[in-house]
Each structure stands twice: as C-alpha cells, then as structure tokens.
Design a protein around this motif. Structure first.
Motif, short mmCIF file in Angstrom:
data_model
loop_
_atom_site.label_atom_id
_atom_site.label_comp_id
_atom_site.label_asym_id
_atom_site.label_seq_id
_atom_site.Cartn_x
_atom_site.Cartn_y
_atom_site.Cartn_z
N ALA A 41 4.90 3.91 -12.05
CA ALA A 41 5.76 5.03 -11.15
C ALA A 41 7.27 5.21 -11.24
CB ALA A 41 5.35 4.28 -9.79
N GLY A 42 7.82 5.20 -12.45
CA GLY A 42 9.31 5.25 -12.62
C GLY A 42 9.83 3.98 -12.74
N ARG A 43 11.17 3.82 -12.82
CA ARG A 43 11.92 2.66 -12.71
C ARG A 43 13.43 3.08 -12.67
NH1 ARG A 43 14.82 2.04 -17.46
NH2 ARG A 43 13.86 2.69 -19.55
N PRO A 44 14.30 2.11 -12.29
CA PRO A 44 15.70 1.99 -12.22
C PRO A 44 16.24 2.04 -13.68
CG PRO A 44 14.90 -0.38 -11.64
CD PRO A 44 13.75 0.47 -11.58
N GLN A 45 17.51 2.66 -14.05
CA GLN A 45 17.84 2.76 -15.04
C GLN A 45 18.52 1.37 -15.52
OE1 GLN A 45 17.21 5.64 -17.11
NE2 GLN A 45 15.64 5.64 -15.55
N LEU A 46 18.03 0.48 -15.47
CA LEU A 46 18.49 -0.95 -15.93
C LEU A 46 19.15 -1.02 -17.18
CD1 LEU A 46 15.98 -3.11 -13.74
CD2 LEU A 46 18.51 -2.87 -13.39
N GLU A 47 18.97 -0.32 -18.18
CA GLU A 47 19.54 -0.28 -19.26
C GLU A 47 21.10 -0.11 -19.26
OE1 GLU A 47 17.27 3.74 -19.50
OE2 GLU A 47 17.32 1.86 -18.57
N ARG A 48 21.37 0.66 -18.30
CA ARG A 48 22.93 0.94 -17.87
C ARG A 48 23.73 -0.33 -17.66
NH1 ARG A 48 22.42 6.17 -13.90
NH2 ARG A 48 21.40 7.52 -15.58
N VAL A 49 22.95 -1.27 -17.32
CA VAL A 49 23.56 -2.57 -16.91
C VAL A 49 23.09 -3.93 -17.78
CG1 VAL A 49 24.26 -2.00 -14.65
CG2 VAL A 49 21.96 -2.99 -14.93
N GLY A 50 22.87 -3.38 -18.92
CA GLY A 50 22.22 -4.30 -19.93
C GLY A 50 20.93 -4.88 -20.21
N ALA B 50 0.73 -1.25 -0.08
CA ALA B 50 0.04 -0.26 -0.11
C ALA B 50 0.83 1.12 0.01
CB ALA B 50 -0.93 0.11 1.28
N SER B 51 2.22 1.13 0.40
CA SER B 51 2.95 2.38 0.82
C SER B 51 3.31 2.87 -0.82
CB SER B 51 4.21 2.03 1.40
OG SER B 51 5.20 3.21 1.55
N LYS B 52 3.15 4.32 -0.80
CA LYS B 52 3.47 4.75 -1.95
C LYS B 52 4.99 4.90 -2.32
CE LYS B 52 3.43 9.58 -0.11
NZ LYS B 52 2.76 10.85 -0.09
N THR B 53 5.95 4.52 -1.27
CA THR B 53 7.17 4.35 -1.50
C THR B 53 7.64 3.11 -2.19
OG1 THR B 53 7.46 3.25 0.66
CG2 THR B 53 7.72 5.77 0.56
N THR B 54 6.68 2.32 -2.16
CA THR B 54 6.90 1.10 -3.10
C THR B 54 6.31 1.35 -4.38
OG1 THR B 54 6.58 -0.50 -1.17
CG2 THR B 54 6.20 -1.30 -3.26
N LYS B 55 7.47 1.20 -5.43
CA LYS B 55 7.14 1.87 -6.97
C LYS B 55 6.87 0.48 -7.75
CE LYS B 55 9.04 6.28 -6.20
NZ LYS B 55 9.62 7.33 -6.47
N ILE B 56 7.58 -0.48 -7.51
CA ILE B 56 7.44 -1.80 -8.10
C ILE B 56 7.28 -3.13 -7.36
CG2 ILE B 56 8.83 -3.40 -9.88
CD1 ILE B 56 10.53 -0.92 -10.83
N ILE B 57 6.28 -3.92 -7.52
CA ILE B 57 6.21 -4.97 -6.77
C ILE B 57 6.39 -6.10 -8.26
CG2 ILE B 57 4.52 -6.61 -5.81
CD1 ILE B 57 2.86 -3.86 -4.99
N SER B 58 7.39 -7.04 -7.83
CA SER B 58 7.93 -7.93 -8.83
C SER B 58 7.62 -9.31 -7.95
CB SER B 58 9.49 -7.88 -9.01
OG SER B 58 10.11 -7.49 -7.96
N LEU B 59 7.61 -10.19 -8.95
CA LEU B 59 6.98 -11.74 -8.84
C LEU B 59 8.25 -12.65 -9.54
CD1 LEU B 59 4.33 -9.76 -9.52
CD2 LEU B 59 3.24 -11.63 -8.59
N THR B 60 8.34 -13.66 -8.80
CA THR B 60 8.59 -15.09 -9.47
C THR B 60 8.04 -16.17 -8.46
OG1 THR B 60 10.66 -14.88 -8.15
CG2 THR B 60 10.87 -14.36 -10.34
N ILE B 61 6.77 -16.42 -8.68
CA ILE B 61 5.82 -17.36 -8.04
C ILE B 61 5.65 -18.70 -8.88
CG2 ILE B 61 4.93 -15.45 -6.67
CD1 ILE B 61 2.37 -15.46 -8.70
N THR B 62 6.37 -18.75 -9.89
CA THR B 62 6.07 -19.93 -10.97
C THR B 62 4.74 -20.10 -11.60
OG1 THR B 62 5.20 -21.72 -9.40
CG2 THR B 62 7.60 -21.35 -9.16
#
Length: 524
Positions: A297-306, A141-153
């Motif tokens: 809600a924005g994202r990390p600049q992961l293109e910098r690491v491939g 619920a927190s607005k500081t959480t901007k991405i909720i990612s999953l690996t749940i099979t």
C-alpha cells in the motif's frame, strides 16, 4: 560543566519544546498535521531508536507527512509503563547517541561534545490493545493504516526456527483460536484486525505487515504464522485467500545496539540539556536498515534518510546475525560467567576479543554468502569498534536474555554449514557449552541469578540434571536440528568445553583454547 538551577529544567512536552530548543534539536515539522499511516505493535527502546528514528529523520527532511506512527502494545507491564511515560510528555522523547570510546569513559563523565541528543516526535499516540481492543482493531482495519510494523521479540511469533513451522499447539494460540474476537497474542490481534479490514474495505484494503524483529527471514516468518493461524480458524479459508491477495510481508534486516536506559542518562539530560525526560533512549551512532521493497500500500521514501531497499535481504541478515548477534552471545555468556558486567569490558579484554575475532574469521566468514555492497573485512572491524564502545554500557544481562530463541537462529546455521563442509566449529561449540553452563543459574563465584528465557524452567532443570554432560540438552528437538545432534565431532567439542567451564572456569578455558589453537592476540 554548565550549571543551572533545577527550576530551569523543563519537563519534556509540546508546551516546553521552544524553550528546550535552546539546548536540544527539536522536531521542525508540524506534528498535528502528520497522518498516522503506520501502526506499530511493541513500542520499546529499539523501535524508538530505529523505525521511529528513521521516520523522524524523514519528517525533519520533508515536513508534513502521512507517515506518522501510532503505537500499541498487548498489555505487558512494559507496555503500560511505556504508555504512561510517553503520554506524560505528549509522546515526545529524547534520543541520545553515544559515540565509540575505548578509554573507559561512560555517560557519567562524558562531555556534551561527545554526546548527540535530540527530541524525536514521530510517535503521535499509543493505546494498550487489551484496554482499547476495538480501537486497535479499527486501526488495523482502517484503509488509512498502510503499514503495520512489529517489534514483539522472537517469542511473540510462535515460530519454531528448527522445524520452520507455526507453533499452533501453544496454549496461548489455542486460547486465541477458541475466542478469536478477543485475542491476547500479537498474531491473534493482527488476524482479527485483518478480518475486520477485509469485511470493511475488501478490495481497497491492501496493507503491509512489516516485521522489525531480529529474525532471519522475519517477513517470511510473519507470513507463515499469520497464514497458519488463519487456516486454523473456523471458516478461515476466505480470509486466508484475502490475505494472500492483499497483504505483503517484506523481509528486513535491522541493526542498532540499544541498551536499557539508565538513571545516569536521565540525570545527564537534566544537568547538561536541562530537560526532564522520564524515559529517553540511548544508542550508538551506527544504524542500519535493509528492507525488501515489497509494500502493498505504498511506503515512505526512507531511502532519503539512509534506509536501503533491496530485492533480497537474506544475505544481509545472515551477515548481521551470524557475525554480530552470535558474537554478542559469545561475549555475553563467557563474560557473564567470568564476572564481567558490560559488553565493552569483554571486547576490550585481549583474550576474549581474540576468541571473538577467531570465530568471525575462521568459522563464520568461510560460510557467508556474498553480500552486495558490503566489504566483510571492514564490517567485522566496525563490529569490534562498536562492541568496544564503553559509553553504551550494554549489559551482559541483556545480551544473555532468551538464548533458546536466539542461538538456533544466530549460531546453529553456522554450525550446520560447517558440519556439512567438514569445517571448523570450535568456538561455536564453546558458545553452546557456555550457554549450557549459564543455564545452571550460578556463576563461577557461587552467586545465583535468574535465567531469563522463554524455556527457563525446563532448561534450568536440565542444567541441574545434566551436570557436565550436554546429552540431555541435545534431546531438545525444537532447539537442535538432527544434523547437529548426530554430529559426534560437535557433541564431543561441546562436552569438552562444558567440562572445562565447570572445572576451570571461563577465563582459563578461553586461555587454554588460545594456546591450543595458536590464536593470534592483538593487544590494543
């Protein structure tokens, strides 16, 4: 080998990082200043070799960042074991990359020059949802959480890949719908957290739900099940409308072969790097992540690491699943029945390798759509090198898990396209037959094994009843689409191979197919 007393082996933790740095690369960023804008559901080996790896690389490059990871799990035994292991070492772990080798060397005899190991620090904490439900819901619920990612099979989505629908009738889903404030499934947990987010923050609550599971159109699948669950709730219309306005579901293609951690690897780290890590991760050097650039809600600049951000992920997904994953399953079931233990053993066998290459070249490649920036021939060659990496020691037991969740996604799309085009599906039929034979639970030497599959009980009973006829299997409408079931040519091929596997075994069946189809064999 360099030898030191066991007294010099350091337990991995923040306190010992500096002494460990004499032997291993360590995080160069200040973990205490990192935010926790990513909440990840399902901390396992693959997550730690993939998303957590990429975030670590970005933190190493750019220093302090808001994009640290907080992990959670639903409360499965594996979740509890992971939390116990990671919390005992301040959520640090060692990632070990083992390069390709065709000479039969394994991690028990490789030198440090052939093994890259470093400490990853991007995971900052973890809690179990069922033990600390309100905390996890508050994080969602927190607005500081901007991405909720999953690996749940695949099974965690309750999604039928044949019908393309949410499995709302499932017992666990119905239980969550009846008591939505205390969910037990990942879908129920996410929706209840989103409901609280809507109430708490409303218009300032945009968030991205990012599936990192090996599913075609994984973001679309996640959207389908989240919206389907929400619409089924009492008074769910308001939340449904809010989700459509404030939540994005980017598709992504993930790739990195990550086998189960072995005791040999743990011992190798102690002997060669003088670090005691209770649950390191071993993986291959290759890593790929292609992501739809759709983050609310924005994202990390992961293109910098491939990481590759694109408008359309689907061509990359089809390439990977239909070439890599289906080939994995082909080697897995045929190799397991024949008595092999590891993927590299099957890939190094001339005849089995020939069958895999024939499948890639003759059955998959003709129906693949163009993939921007990818040379398909080079990609296929790289797959064989990765399969033959004997240092990874990827077990066939792992590859054979969950066939009912995998084959409808990885293999049957190729079959359906070849049926429609009047093309070749010979090896695909062999794979289906090998899976049916595997479901019997007894190998060619008469040794019993447990079939690990979401539908294990039903499918095992079917295998015992069916014998050498596949007809009963084709009655599973959730697994086989009507155009596959109604193809006499495909059913006849599967029947022929199933009978051959029962009568002659995997090795002879493969050999006979090579002779009949005049399949080329390239000897390594």
């Amino acid at each position: 080998m360099q030898v030191k007393s066991m007294d010099s082996v350091k337990k991995l933790s923040m306190k010992t990082l500096q002494s460990i740095s004499a032997h291993l690369a360590i995080p160069e960023y200040d973990r205490s200043s990192c935010g926790q804008s990513i909440l990840h559901l399902g901390i396992g080996g693959f997550h730690r070799a993939h998303l957590a790896y990429y975030i670590h690389q970005l933190l190493q490059r750019d220093g302090s960042s808001e994009w640290g990871i907080f992990g959670t799990g639903l409360g499965f035994p594996s979740d509890r074991k992971m939390k116990e292991a990671l919390s005992s070492q301040d959520f640090l772990y060692t990632l070990v990359e083992l390069g390709a080798d065709r000479a039969g060397n394994t991690e028990s005899n490789i030198g440090n020059s052939e093994m890259k190991a470093y400490v990853v620090g991007s995971i900052l904490g973890m809690e179990i949802a069922c033990d600390n439900l309100q905390e996890i819901l508050a994080r969602i619920a927190s607005k500081t959480t901007k991405i909720i990612s999953l690996t749940i099979t695949e099974g965690g989505y309750y999604y039928n890949s044949v019908t393309g629908k949410f499995m709302i009738e499932d017992e666990q889903i119905q239980k969550d719908l009846s008591t939505p404030e205390s969910p037990s499934t990942a879908i129920g947990l996410l929706v209840e957290g989103l409901r609280k987010r809507m109430i708490t923050n409303n218009s300032q609550s945009k968030v991205t739900l990012l599936s990192c599971d090996n599913l075609p159109g994984n973001g679309n699948v996640l959207r389908t099940v989240i919206e389907g669950y929400t619409k089924a709730l009492d008074n769910g219309n308001t939340l449904y409308a809010w989700i459509k306005e404030n939540v994005s579901f980017p598709n992504s293609m993930v790739d990195r072969i990550t086998p189960v951690t072995s005791d040999l690897l743990i011992q190798k780290l102690r002997e060669s790097y003088f670090v005691d890590d209770v649950w390191p991760v071993n993986t291959e050097p290759f890593v790929q992540w292609v992501v739809e650039d759709n983050f609310a809600a924005g994202r990390p600049q992961l293109e910098r690491v491939g990481v590759q951000f694109v408008n359309d992920v689907l061509p990359y997904e089809h390439m990977k699943m239909e070439l890599l994953n289906a080939s994995h399953s082909l080697m897995g079931y045929l190799g397991f029945l024949a008595g092999f233990k590891y993927i590299h053993e099957v890939a190094l066998d001339d005849e089995y390798r020939a069958i895999v290459l024939h499948y890639m070249n003759r059955e998959v490649t003709p129906v693949l759509e163009p993939v921007p920036g990818i040379d398909i021939e080079q990609y296929k060659n790289s797959l064989m090198v990765r399969f033959q990496n004997s240092r990874i020691k990827d077990t066939l037991v792992r590859i054979c898990l969950g066939g009912s969740s995998k084959l409808p996604k990885f293999l049957l799309p190729v079959v359906r396209k070849q049926i429609a085009a009047g093309g070749d599906f010979t090896v695909a039929a062999l794979l289906v037959a090998a899976w049916f034979r595997y479901l019997l639970g007894v190998d060619e030497n008469g040794h019993s094994y447990e079939v690990d599959d979401p539908m294990a009980e039903a499918l095992h009973c079917t295998a015992k009843q069916a014998g050498t006829s596949p007809d009963l299997f084709f009655e599973y409408g959730d697994l086989f689409a009507p155009d596959v079931v109604n193809s006499d040519a495909f059913r006849n091929r599967v029947t022929f191979f199933l009978q051959s596997l029962h009568r002659l075994g995997s090795r002879t069946t493969v050999h006979n197919l090579i002779i009949k189809e005049k399949i080329r064999i390239d000897v390594i």
